[in-house]
Design an enzyme around this catalytic site. Structure first.
Site, PDB file in Angstrom:
ATOM      1  N   HIS A 198       0.856  -1.189   0.000  1.00  0.00           N
ATOM      2  CA  HIS A 198       0.000   0.000   0.000  1.00  0.00           C
ATOM      3  C   HIS A 198       0.892   1.240   0.000  1.00  0.00           C
ATOM      4  O   HIS A 198       1.322   1.706  -1.042  1.00  0.00           O
ATOM      5  CB  HIS A 198      -0.924  -0.053   1.217  1.00  0.00           C
ATOM      6  CG  HIS A 198      -2.086   0.889   1.174  1.00  0.00           C
ATOM      7  ND1 HIS A 198      -2.300   1.784   0.157  1.00  0.00           N
ATOM      8  CD2 HIS A 198      -3.111   1.101   2.054  1.00  0.00           C
ATOM      9  CE1 HIS A 198      -3.395   2.482   0.393  1.00  0.00           C
ATOM     10  NE2 HIS A 198      -3.909   2.090   1.548  1.00  0.00           N
ATOM     11  N   HIS A 209      -2.920  -1.285 -11.721  1.00  0.00           N
ATOM     12  CA  HIS A 209      -3.666  -0.843 -10.540  1.00  0.00           C
ATOM     13  C   HIS A 209      -4.912  -1.694 -10.402  1.00  0.00           C
ATOM     14  O   HIS A 209      -5.495  -2.126 -11.401  1.00  0.00           O
ATOM     15  CB  HIS A 209      -4.043   0.639 -10.682  1.00  0.00           C
ATOM     16  CG  HIS A 209      -4.472   1.272  -9.396  1.00  0.00           C
ATOM     17  ND1 HIS A 209      -5.768   1.175  -8.920  1.00  0.00           N
ATOM     18  CD2 HIS A 209      -3.782   2.019  -8.482  1.00  0.00           C
ATOM     19  CE1 HIS A 209      -5.848   1.835  -7.775  1.00  0.00           C
ATOM     20  NE2 HIS A 209      -4.672   2.346  -7.482  1.00  0.00           N
ATOM     21  N   ASP A 250       2.438   5.530  -7.959  1.00  0.00           N
ATOM     22  CA  ASP A 250       3.683   5.178  -7.282  1.00  0.00           C
ATOM     23  C   ASP A 250       4.898   5.225  -8.195  1.00  0.00           C
ATOM     24  O   ASP A 250       6.029   5.272  -7.717  1.00  0.00           O
ATOM     25  CB  ASP A 250       3.570   3.776  -6.671  1.00  0.00           C
ATOM     26  CG  ASP A 250       2.460   3.680  -5.654  1.00  0.00           C
ATOM     27  OD1 ASP A 250       2.424   4.530  -4.759  1.00  0.00           O
ATOM     28  OD2 ASP A 250       1.606   2.779  -5.772  1.00  0.00           O
TER      29      ASP A 250
END
Length: 453
Positions: free
Chosen positions: A270, A309, A365
């Site tokens: 996460h 994702h 990210d």
């Protein structure tokens, strides 16, 4: 989208009965299946709606993210983090007077109790900053007993003033806790907040001021970080936000709820995902090594981090914004050579049928870790930065759930354990009946210092 008059027709071939299940907003009420003696098995909540929310909207196929109806691109371009925080929590953009009051109240709550500072200083010199922050958030509950539902009862949050005060406290204090954890890590004295600056500028001031009396953070870097906080503020019912709402359903105070949500964010899958993407780029090393890396990914010898994702099946809109921010940061801090690897890796992946078929596009990210590194943040501080931005989203969900109370979350399970069996006396048990405990044994630990036992 209205589904009025639409039904899902289910035929139970055990009984031959037909059931019409109403469809509302593309969902069905799972409790109807309980009337049939059935549970819905959804391992990991991959397709289960556990609440109704008006906070954020995602269209993964089209790459759309909206906060309260506003496109993330518009907010990142025109708004500030505190303005977006107000929007997320209260549902509308504030007026000038509302924003001024909001900002003033939050900045007044950036200071933390001296006992909290003593508590943070008690951590080891090498303590992980996210571990310090999550622990401090939980401890904060004891600093504000008037806000504790354990002491005062859940009814205290029927009072709007009490609700708002905790929101001011948490949004204000989280950056201070983060800055203290950072300063602790590098062995520097903690800086007190300065109300001469805005929210993000104040955070950078607490991080970086040494002994200067007139230290001023770089305004362009502060704006870049402010936008990053906006991008991380909310993202529907992700793992940490689900934890926030689940803990809220127990009636516990928001400090403990936020500590639980931050603990979920602490997980490498996460809040630590951008660190993994950065490490991947460092391991690739140069643009020349990308083709070989791509072949290893296809052969399943390596993992492509920062792509793909759970929700987005196209380009993550936050990644596009971060790509632009990286240029601004590099102009100030110097160009990080990892960005050349990232851009070329993205170009190859987006033109390769293997990745296109699998909907592997850059996510938030992929670029955030490079930007953080260019700004001088250590990699173990990345999830703390994520936590600061996401605090507003967590509180928005806490606030929303207080307004729409639901019973305590209690997911069902699908039991697959042993059938009923009789107790076996200790003398009659064989080793084959019990699982083995893997342990190096006491002898392997004899020479370790006591605190590592």
């Amino acid at each position: 989208m209205s589904d009025e008059g639409h039904f899902l027709e289910v035929v139970d071939n055990r009984t031959g009965k037909k059931h019409l299940i109403p469809i509302t907003e593309d969902t069905i009420d799972a409790s109807i299946f309980a009337q049939l003696g059935l549970s819905i098995y959804d391992n990991g909540y991959l397709n289960t709606a556990v609440c109704r929310s008006a906070i954020s909207y995602i269209d993964g196929d089209k790459g759309i993210l909206r906060y309260r109806g506003y496109d993330i691109e518009d907010l990142a371009e025109n708004s500030t983090f505190l303005e977006v925080s107000y929007l997320l929590i209260f549902g509308d953009l504030p007026t000038r007077d509302q924003l001024q009051t909001w900002e003033t109240r939050i900045m007044r709550h950036t200071f933390i109790h001296e006992n909290m500072i003593d508590y943070l200083k008690s951590f080891r010199y090498d303590a992980h900053p996210m571990g310090m922050v999550t622990s401090a958030l939980s401890a904060m509950s004891t600093f504000h007993p008037e806000a504790s539902t354990a002491l005062q009862g859940e009814h205290i949050y029927e009072n709007e003033t009490m609700v708002n005060k905790q929101i001011f406290r948490l949004i204000g204090k989280v950056p201070t806790l983060a800055a203290c954890a950072y300063r602790h890590r590098i062995g520097r004295a903690y800086n007190s907040p300065s109300n001469e600056f805005g929210y993000t500028e104040n955070f950078l001031y607490m991080l970086d001021r040494l002994s200067e009396n007139n230290y001023v953070p770089n305004p362009r870097l502060a704006r870049a970080l402010d936008v990053i906080f906006i991008l991380h503020a909310d993202h529907e019912l992700n793992c940490s936000t689900a934890a926030m709402r689940q803990m809220t359903s127990t009636g516990v105070d928001p400090f403990v709820c936020l500590a639980g949500a931050a603990s979920a964010l602490y997980g490498p899958s996460h809040g630590g995902a951008n660190e993994a993407a950065l490490k991947m780029l460092e391991e690739i090393g140069s643009v020349e090594n990308i083709p070989g890396f791509i072949e290893d990914v296809k052969a399943k010898k390596r993992r492509l981090m920062g792509f793909g994702h759970r929700v987005y099946k196209s380009y993550d809109p936050r990644a596009k914004i971060l790509k632009k921010i990286s240029d601004e940061v590099f102009e100030i801090m110097g160009r990080n050579p990892l960005i050349d690897i990232a851009v070329e890796l993205e170009r190859i992946a987006l033109s390769d049928e293997y990745f296109i078929k699998r909907n592997l596009y850059p996510n938030v990210d992929f670029y955030s870790g490079i930007i953080y590194k260019a700004m001088g943040f250590p990699t173990d501080f990345f999830p703390v930065l994520f936590c600061i931005g996401r605090t507003s989203g967590w509180l928005a969900h806490w606030h929303e759930q207080l307004q729409q109370p639901i019973p305590i979350f209690r997911p069902k399970q699908s039991y697959e354990g042993a059938e009923p069996r009789a107790y076996v006396n200790l003398a009659d048990r064989s080793a084959a009946q019990s699982p083995k405990i893997v342990d190096q044994g006491v002898n392997a630990r004899k020479n370790l210092p006591p605190d590592t036992e």
